[in-house]
Design a protein around this motif. Structure first.
Motif, PDB file in Angstrom:
ATOM      1  N   GLU A  40      43.402  40.749  48.097  1.00 15.64           N
ATOM      2  CA  GLU A  40      43.821  40.668  46.691  1.00 15.64           C
ATOM      3  C   GLU A  40      43.112  41.681  45.795  1.00 15.64           C
ATOM      4  OE1 GLU A  40      44.953  35.912  46.393  1.00 15.64           O
ATOM      5  OE2 GLU A  40      42.908  36.578  45.948  1.00 15.64           O
ATOM      6  N   ASN A  41      41.984  42.203  46.238  1.00 13.00           N
ATOM      7  CA  ASN A  41      41.193  43.070  45.368  1.00 13.00           C
ATOM      8  C   ASN A  41      41.229  44.546  45.753  1.00 13.00           C
ATOM      9  OD1 ASN A  41      40.290  40.988  43.676  1.00 13.00           O
ATOM     10  ND2 ASN A  41      38.659  40.444  45.096  1.00 13.00           N
ATOM     11  N   GLU A  42      41.721  44.865  46.944  1.00 12.87           N
ATOM     12  CA  GLU A  42      41.755  46.270  47.357  1.00 12.87           C
ATOM     13  C   GLU A  42      42.911  46.973  46.640  1.00 12.87           C
ATOM     14  OE1 GLU A  42      39.271  48.756  49.172  1.00 12.87           O
ATOM     15  OE2 GLU A  42      39.161  46.586  49.427  1.00 12.87           O
ATOM     16  N   PRO A  43      42.674  48.154  46.073  1.00 14.57           N
ATOM     17  CA  PRO A  43      43.731  48.850  45.323  1.00 14.57           C
ATOM     18  C   PRO A  43      44.956  49.151  46.180  1.00 14.57           C
ATOM     19  CG  PRO A  43      41.578  49.842  44.891  1.00 14.57           C
ATOM     20  CD  PRO A  43      41.385  48.862  46.008  1.00 14.57           C
ATOM     21  N   TRP A  44      46.078  49.315  45.496  1.00 12.84           N
ATOM     22  CA  TRP A  44      47.359  49.663  46.121  1.00 12.84           C
ATOM     23  C   TRP A  44      47.208  50.990  46.861  1.00 12.84           C
ATOM     24  CZ3 TRP A  44      52.308  51.290  43.008  1.00 12.84           C
ATOM     25  CH2 TRP A  44      53.434  51.207  43.850  1.00 12.84           C
ATOM     26  N   GLN A  45      47.592  51.018  48.151  1.00 11.34           N
ATOM     27  CA  GLN A  45      47.354  52.167  49.012  1.00 11.34           C
ATOM     28  C   GLN A  45      48.593  53.035  49.247  1.00 11.34           C
ATOM     29  OE1 GLN A  45      44.267  53.010  50.204  1.00 11.34           O
ATOM     30  NE2 GLN A  45      43.566  51.343  48.878  1.00 11.34           N
ATOM     31  N   ALA A  46      49.672  52.807  48.536  1.00 12.73           N
ATOM     32  CA  ALA A  46      50.871  53.624  48.720  1.00 12.73           C
ATOM     33  C   ALA A  46      50.576  55.090  48.391  1.00 12.73           C
ATOM     34  CB  ALA A  46      52.002  53.110  47.832  1.00 12.73           C
ATOM     35  N   LEU A  58      58.193  57.370  43.016  1.00 15.73           N
ATOM     36  CA  LEU A  58      59.536  56.820  43.185  1.00 15.73           C
ATOM     37  C   LEU A  58      59.614  55.400  42.637  1.00 15.73           C
ATOM     38  CD1 LEU A  58      60.369  58.120  46.788  1.00 15.73           C
ATOM     39  CD2 LEU A  58      61.314  58.943  44.620  1.00 15.73           C
ATOM     40  N   TYR A  59      58.554  54.626  42.861  1.00 11.75           N
ATOM     41  CA  TYR A  59      58.515  53.249  42.354  1.00 11.75           C
ATOM     42  C   TYR A  59      58.545  53.255  40.824  1.00 11.75           C
ATOM     43  CZ  TYR A  59      57.124  48.339  42.030  1.00 11.75           C
ATOM     44  OH  TYR A  59      57.076  46.998  41.758  1.00 11.75           O
ATOM     45  N   ALA A  60      57.764  54.164  40.227  1.00  9.13           N
ATOM     46  CA  ALA A  60      57.738  54.249  38.764  1.00  9.13           C
ATOM     47  C   ALA A  60      59.094  54.668  38.215  1.00  9.13           C
ATOM     48  CB  ALA A  60      56.662  55.244  38.332  1.00  9.13           C
ATOM     49  N   ARG A  61      59.759  55.586  38.915  1.00 11.99           N
ATOM     50  CA  ARG A  61      61.082  56.048  38.465  1.00 11.99           C
ATOM     51  C   ARG A  61      62.098  54.919  38.519  1.00 11.99           C
ATOM     52  NH1 ARG A  61      64.349  59.574  42.579  1.00 11.99           N
ATOM     53  NH2 ARG A  61      64.588  57.437  43.367  1.00 11.99           N
ATOM     54  N   ALA A  93      53.332  47.452  35.056  1.00 11.72           N
ATOM     55  CA  ALA A  93      51.872  47.352  35.118  1.00 11.72           C
ATOM     56  C   ALA A  93      51.395  46.806  36.460  1.00 11.72           C
ATOM     57  CB  ALA A  93      51.360  46.465  33.988  1.00 11.72           C
ATOM     58  N   THR A  94      52.260  46.032  37.147  1.00  8.64           N
ATOM     59  CA  THR A  94      51.848  45.417  38.408  1.00  8.64           C
ATOM     60  C   THR A  94      52.916  45.614  39.475  1.00  8.64           C
ATOM     61  OG1 THR A  94      52.806  43.275  37.776  1.00  8.64           O
ATOM     62  CG2 THR A  94      50.474  43.651  37.239  1.00  8.64           C
ATOM     63  N   VAL A  95      52.509  45.432  40.722  1.00  9.91           N
ATOM     64  CA  VAL A  95      53.411  45.488  41.861  1.00  9.91           C
ATOM     65  C   VAL A  95      53.135  44.276  42.749  1.00  9.91           C
ATOM     66  CG1 VAL A  95      51.782  46.950  43.153  1.00  9.91           C
ATOM     67  CG2 VAL A  95      54.185  46.894  43.825  1.00  9.91           C
ATOM     68  N   ARG A  96      54.186  43.678  43.300  1.00  9.60           N
ATOM     69  CA  ARG A  96      54.033  42.520  44.198  1.00  9.60           C
ATOM     70  C   ARG A  96      54.248  42.987  45.635  1.00  9.60           C
ATOM     71  NH1 ARG A  96      57.362  38.298  44.048  1.00  9.60           N
ATOM     72  NH2 ARG A  96      55.844  36.604  44.146  1.00  9.60           N
ATOM     73  N   LEU A  97      53.270  42.713  46.488  1.00  9.24           N
ATOM     74  CA  LEU A  97      53.293  43.185  47.869  1.00  9.24           C
ATOM     75  C   LEU A  97      53.292  42.003  48.827  1.00  9.24           C
ATOM     76  CD1 LEU A  97      50.532  45.939  47.526  1.00  9.24           C
ATOM     77  CD2 LEU A  97      53.014  46.229  47.298  1.00  9.24           C
ATOM     78  N   PRO A 130      47.512  45.697  40.286  1.00  5.51           N
ATOM     79  CA  PRO A 130      47.802  46.702  39.253  1.00  5.51           C
ATOM     80  C   PRO A 130      48.395  47.958  39.898  1.00  5.51           C
ATOM     81  CG  PRO A 130      45.550  45.868  39.061  1.00  5.51           C
ATOM     82  CD  PRO A 130      46.074  45.384  40.372  1.00  5.51           C
ATOM     83  N   THR A 131      49.371  48.559  39.256  1.00  2.00           N
ATOM     84  CA  THR A 131      49.945  49.796  39.780  1.00  2.00           C
ATOM     85  C   THR A 131      49.067  51.004  39.489  1.00  2.00           C
ATOM     86  OG1 THR A 131      51.203  50.102  37.738  1.00  2.00           O
ATOM     87  CG2 THR A 131      52.321  48.972  39.571  1.00  2.00           C
ATOM     88  N   GLY A 132      48.291  50.926  38.415  1.00  2.08           N
ATOM     89  CA  GLY A 132      47.456  52.059  38.048  1.00  2.08           C
ATOM     90  C   GLY A 132      48.197  53.139  37.285  1.00  2.08           C
ATOM     91  N   PHE A 133      49.442  52.863  36.873  1.00  2.00           N
ATOM     92  CA  PHE A 133      50.211  53.855  36.125  1.00  2.00           C
ATOM     93  C   PHE A 133      49.613  54.038  34.730  1.00  2.00           C
ATOM     94  CE2 PHE A 133      54.131  52.350  38.668  1.00  2.00           C
ATOM     95  CZ  PHE A 133      53.811  53.216  39.710  1.00  2.00           C
TER      96      PHE A 133
END
Length: 263
Positions: free
Chosen positions: A173-179, A186-189, A195-199, A239-242
């Motif tokens: 739950e705490n490790e940053p998104w690794q994409a 592409l996800y942002a587009r 603000a968030t992403v569900r994995l 968090p997406t970090g955008f």
């Protein structure tokens, strides 16, 4: 006295991955996420273990896998033939150990291999701190070449992320998104910079609602066998970090299909 516990966090990414479980003969499929046997095999290779060595300490590790980038499925289609124009042999052998010819004669053989391309997974393994730290060192200085399920599938760096003094689920739950950066763009587009992403994630759980037959009893070539484990599926929000993310969180539970129909 309680044995200190820690979590090894790995990033499993590469151009190709293939995590088979029940595939045999001409058709070798891949699971949509890494198998426990594949990950333990990677750790055994990093540690320089022979295939015949026992796996008791590795089997005690609790596994969690988070799908940071699912990738896409690739089919590799092959035809096999003898360059001399002779019929292909069959799998069976004679009493002298010589492969028998196909009957009726078969000159071309079709095989198919399936891979995940451009996928990224976060794997977390929880267990005794001493073992976790030993495995962390081995992954960073492996004794044998490492692979993502199949020998031809080489991992990209970084493979090792961290050793966390935290429970399994907390590490996931705490490790940053690794994409990859491309996948995030592409996800942002497509999603409008949420603000968030569900994995999706899967964790070992003795009371889990599902099972997977991917726990190796042995990696010895003549004694390969597997048993099952109970698993639990869940969703993790990160968090997406955008920069300048959309103020409204990307929350699928707020989706109202009837509103789209004007009801």
């Amino acid at each position: 006295m309680t044995t200190p516990q820690a979590t090894l966090v790995l990033r499993l990414a590469g151009p190709l991955q293939s995590w088979g479980d029940r595939s045999v003969f001409n058709r070798r499929e891949t699971r949509p996420e890494p198998t426990k046997s594949g990950i333990l095999g990677l750790l055994a290779a990093a540690s320089g273990r022979a295939r015949e060595e026992p796996l008791d300490d590795l089997l005690g590790l609790h596994l969690g896998v988070r799908v940071d980038q699912p990738g896409s499925l690739l089919r590799d289609y092959h035809t096999v033939s003898d360059y001399r124009g002779r019929p292909l042999p069959q799998a069976g052998v004679s009493a002298k150990g010589v492969q028998k010819p196909t009957s009726p004669a078969k000159h071309t053989h079709v095989t198919q291999r399936f891979y995940l391309q451009d996928a990224v997974f976060l794997a977390a393994l929880h267990g005794p701190t001493a073992l976790v730290e030993t495995l962390a060192e081995a992954v960073q200085r492996p004794a044998f070449p490492l692979a993502l399920g199949r020998r031809s599938c080489v991992p990209t760096q970084p493979l090792f992320l961290a050793v966390r003094q935290a429970p399994l689920l907390e590490a996931l739950e705490n490790e940053p998104w690794q994409a990859t950066d491309t996948a995030k763009q592409l996800y942002a587009r497509d999603r409008g910079r949420p603000a968030t992403v569900r994995l999706p994630a899967t964790v070992d759980d003795p009371n889990g609602e599902d099972s997977a037959t991917d726990v190796p009893r042995s990696f010895a070539p003549r004694e390969r066998s597997f048993t099952s484990r109970r698993i639990h599926h869940l969703w993790i929000t990160l968090p997406t970090g955008f920069s300048n993310p959309r103020s409204t969180p990307d929350n699928p539970s707020s989706h109202d299909p009837f509103a789209l129909l004007g009801w």
